[in-house]
Design a protein around this motif. Structure first.
Motif, PDB file in Angstrom:
ATOM      1  N   ARG A  41    -112.805 -68.253  18.193  1.00 47.40           N
ATOM      2  CA  ARG A  41    -111.426 -68.725  18.092  1.00 47.40           C
ATOM      3  C   ARG A  41    -111.273 -70.010  18.892  1.00 47.40           C
ATOM      4  O   ARG A  41    -112.046 -70.269  19.812  1.00 47.40           O
ATOM      5  CB  ARG A  41    -110.450 -67.698  18.689  1.00 47.40           C
ATOM      6  CG  ARG A  41    -110.360 -66.391  17.962  1.00 47.40           C
ATOM      7  CD  ARG A  41    -109.368 -65.470  18.669  1.00 47.40           C
ATOM      8  NE  ARG A  41    -107.993 -65.911  18.495  1.00 47.40           N
ATOM      9  CZ  ARG A  41    -107.277 -65.717  17.391  1.00 47.40           C
ATOM     10  NH1 ARG A  41    -107.800 -65.100  16.356  1.00 47.40           N
ATOM     11  NH2 ARG A  41    -106.032 -66.139  17.312  1.00 47.40           N
ATOM     12  N   HIS A  87    -108.903 -74.490  24.662  1.00 49.20           N
ATOM     13  CA  HIS A  87    -109.944 -73.472  24.852  1.00 49.20           C
ATOM     14  C   HIS A  87    -110.669 -73.071  23.577  1.00 49.20           C
ATOM     15  O   HIS A  87    -110.086 -73.018  22.501  1.00 49.20           O
ATOM     16  CB  HIS A  87    -109.324 -72.215  25.485  1.00 49.20           C
ATOM     17  CG  HIS A  87    -108.948 -72.413  26.915  1.00 49.20           C
ATOM     18  ND1 HIS A  87    -107.635 -72.549  27.323  1.00 49.20           N
ATOM     19  CD2 HIS A  87    -109.712 -72.522  28.026  1.00 49.20           C
ATOM     20  CE1 HIS A  87    -107.617 -72.744  28.638  1.00 49.20           C
ATOM     21  NE2 HIS A  87    -108.850 -72.734  29.079  1.00 49.20           N
ATOM     22  N   THR A 108    -112.958 -69.701  22.376  1.00 48.88           N
ATOM     23  CA  THR A 108    -113.427 -68.366  22.742  1.00 48.88           C
ATOM     24  C   THR A 108    -114.759 -68.145  22.039  1.00 48.88           C
ATOM     25  O   THR A 108    -114.840 -68.205  20.806  1.00 48.88           O
ATOM     26  CB  THR A 108    -112.422 -67.286  22.316  1.00 48.88           C
ATOM     27  OG1 THR A 108    -111.156 -67.599  22.902  1.00 48.88           O
ATOM     28  CG2 THR A 108    -112.867 -65.908  22.787  1.00 48.88           C
ATOM     29  N   ARG A 162    -116.936 -65.239  26.262  1.00 50.13           N
ATOM     30  CA  ARG A 162    -116.586 -66.284  27.233  1.00 50.13           C
ATOM     31  C   ARG A 162    -115.517 -67.206  26.665  1.00 50.13           C
ATOM     32  O   ARG A 162    -115.453 -67.442  25.459  1.00 50.13           O
ATOM     33  CB  ARG A 162    -117.829 -67.128  27.576  1.00 50.13           C
ATOM     34  CG  ARG A 162    -118.744 -66.474  28.575  1.00 50.13           C
ATOM     35  CD  ARG A 162    -119.943 -67.357  28.881  1.00 50.13           C
ATOM     36  NE  ARG A 162    -120.838 -67.463  27.728  1.00 50.13           N
ATOM     37  CZ  ARG A 162    -121.943 -68.218  27.715  1.00 50.13           C
ATOM     38  NH1 ARG A 162    -122.265 -68.943  28.766  1.00 50.13           N
ATOM     39  NH2 ARG A 162    -122.719 -68.255  26.627  1.00 50.13           N
ATOM     40  N   ARG A 163    -114.676 -67.731  27.562  1.00 44.79           N
ATOM     41  CA  ARG A 163    -113.637 -68.672  27.158  1.00 44.79           C
ATOM     42  C   ARG A 163    -113.904 -69.972  27.913  1.00 44.79           C
ATOM     43  O   ARG A 163    -113.993 -69.973  29.141  1.00 44.79           O
ATOM     44  CB  ARG A 163    -112.279 -68.081  27.551  1.00 44.79           C
ATOM     45  CG  ARG A 163    -111.086 -68.762  26.940  1.00 44.79           C
ATOM     46  CD  ARG A 163    -109.906 -67.775  27.027  1.00 44.79           C
ATOM     47  NE  ARG A 163    -108.647 -68.430  26.717  1.00 44.79           N
ATOM     48  CZ  ARG A 163    -107.848 -68.958  27.643  1.00 44.79           C
ATOM     49  NH1 ARG A 163    -108.174 -68.914  28.912  1.00 44.79           N
ATOM     50  NH2 ARG A 163    -106.724 -69.543  27.270  1.00 44.79           N
TER      51      ARG A 163
END
Ligand code: PLP
Length: 440
Positions: free
Chosen positions: A43, A48, A50, A55-56
């Motif tokens: 995403r 950001h 994902t 992990r982001r």
């Protein structure tokens, strides 16, 4: 060979995705299979990403300099969703539609004064091809010996298609393998470094000599104004732009500005040409045009260029991609440029610039760092040798940041909407990546 339609296999995690990816999918400038596996992203939202492993991370590349408003900006999302309901695509030959017309009107309003006509293309490289065709066709009108060559700068990058490749740096570029089949254009040394540098008369004299010697065979001078991007993240002074404009005019050669990387605010002006108030004859835009939503680019030109093409042999510009002016992409671009209209990008870019200047300062003390430079929302740490990309990438990821270094450069082009804390995190990651690369 029969093609079987397979039931989609449930993808259980990023490891399986990565394995399938390595088996089947080619990545940019990559080997098959890839030397290092690509990270799976699930995403994207705001600044950001994902990752599939949970992990982001901050997308400090703005996904190759496109996502200037961050990912999935609600205004762009809504515009694309509404356009999807009406008409995702329709051919552009003989038909037109509101997203394309409104976007052309918008681009003409935003671009330097005098650029009045818009040719939509599918990608930056294709818009450069179109710009080359415009210049060559316009140059044929009214002469018995039409110009066939172009002049570009060493260290430049203009795309990966054949016409564009021929304008990229002929030595350090990525395309020397194809040198034997590319048209041979002329190259001038790039202007000396520094956004604030005074014009070097020796450089101007060299360019003038080239133009004098070759003016009759030249259709155009093609440059990335102020910032050379993928050719080496090199900054040069906008004071050279009026010089280029004057030399081109005097020698009857068109000036093409490739603003694909620099356009839409990245260097602190809406277009890099605006730093100097210069209007080119032809200008290419792409990358951030749709705010990173999908691919779209355009070549804009002056009425004089359009008239020369239309008055010439054939009477038309000979280009017309299948997906020209795709309505979804035009709707995304219209929404993305909406977000620039209130002018708030300017303060945001200035804030990112301050954050990068402060945050990258410690890189100067890192062993193996040759130069640190910042302009607008662009931060560059240049090493004195090639970056160890796996080591640098891992160090940045450990800081929660996605970077994609190349050659001797660890750099960032953050989304304009990055908060000060996010810019600070990006700068820490760039410094950590430079350190890790030097230590590796
Ligand atoms: C990225 C880029 C291109 C090529 O654009 P694509 O959309 O990748 O084809 C051309 N010129 C410049 C200056 C670029 O940065």
């Amino acid at each position: 060979m029969a093609i079987h339609r397979q039931a989609p296999r449930p993808v259980t995690g990023s490891a399986e995705l990565q394995a399938l990816d390595r088996r089947h999918v080619w990545h940019p400038y990559g080997a098959m299979p890839a030397a290092t596996p690509a990270l799976a992203v699930e995403r994207a939202e705001g600044v950001h990403l994902t990752l599939a492993d949970g992990r982001r991370v901050i997308d400090a590349m703005s996904s190759w300099w496109c996502a200037c408003h961050g990912h999935r900006h609600p205004h762009i999302q809504a515009a694309v969703a509404a356009q999807l309901e009406r008409m995702p695509h329709v051919m552009f030959g003989g038909l037109t539609h509101e997203p394309a017309v409104r976007l052309a009107e918008r681009l003409v309003a935003l671009a330097p004064d005098g650029l009045e006509h818009v040719f939509f293309a599918d990608s930056g490289s294709v818009s450069v091809e179109v710009a080359i065709k415009m210049a060559l066709q316009a140059g044929r009108t009214g002469t018995s010996s039409p110009p066939t060559r172009l002049l570009a700068l060493r260290g430049g990058y203009h795309g990966d298609t054949f016409g564009a490749m021929a304008l990229c740096d002929p030595v350090g570029g990525m395309h020397h393998l194809y040198a034997d089949v590319l048209p041979r254009h002329l190259f001038a040394t790039r202007p000396p470094p520094g956004f604030a540098a005074a014009v070097d008369p020796a450089w101007v004299a060299e360019l003038e000599r080239l133009l004098e010697r070759h003016a009759t065979e030249l259709a155009a001078v093609v440059v990335e104004p102020v910032v050379q991007g993928a050719g080496g993240m090199w900054f040069w002074s906008p004071a050279y732009l009026p010089v280029l404009r004057e030399l081109c005019d005097r020698h009857g050669v068109l000036l093409v500005l490739d603003e694909i990387a620099t356009g839409f605010g990245r260097t602190g002006a809406l277009f890099a040409a605006d730093h100097a108030g210069v209007t080119p004859d032809i200008m290419c835009v792409g990358k951030a045009l749709t705010g990173g939503t999908m691919t779209l680019a355009a070549a804009l030109c002056t009425p004089a260029v359009a008239q020369a093409i239309t008055a010439g042999e054939g009477g038309a510009l000979m280009h017309g991609p299948t997906f020209m002016a795709n309505p979804l992409a035009c709707a995304a671009a219209l929404a993305s440029t909406d977000l620039l209209l209130d002018g708030s990008w300017e303060g945001r870019v200035a804030q990112v610039e301050r954050g990068l200047r402060e945050g990258l300062e410690p890189a100067r003390a890192v062993d193996g760092v040759a130069d640190v430079r910042v302009l607008g929302a662009i931060g560059v740490v240049q090493l004195d040798g090639p970056v160890d990309v796996p080591a640098a990438t891992a160090a940045a990821l450990a800081e929660g940041v996605w970077l994609r270094p190349f050659r001797d450069l660890v750099y960032t082009m953050p989304p304009f909407v990055s908060a000060p804390g996010e810019v600070a995190a990006i700068a820490r990651a760039v410094v950590a990546a430079a350190r890790a690369s030097a230590a590796a």
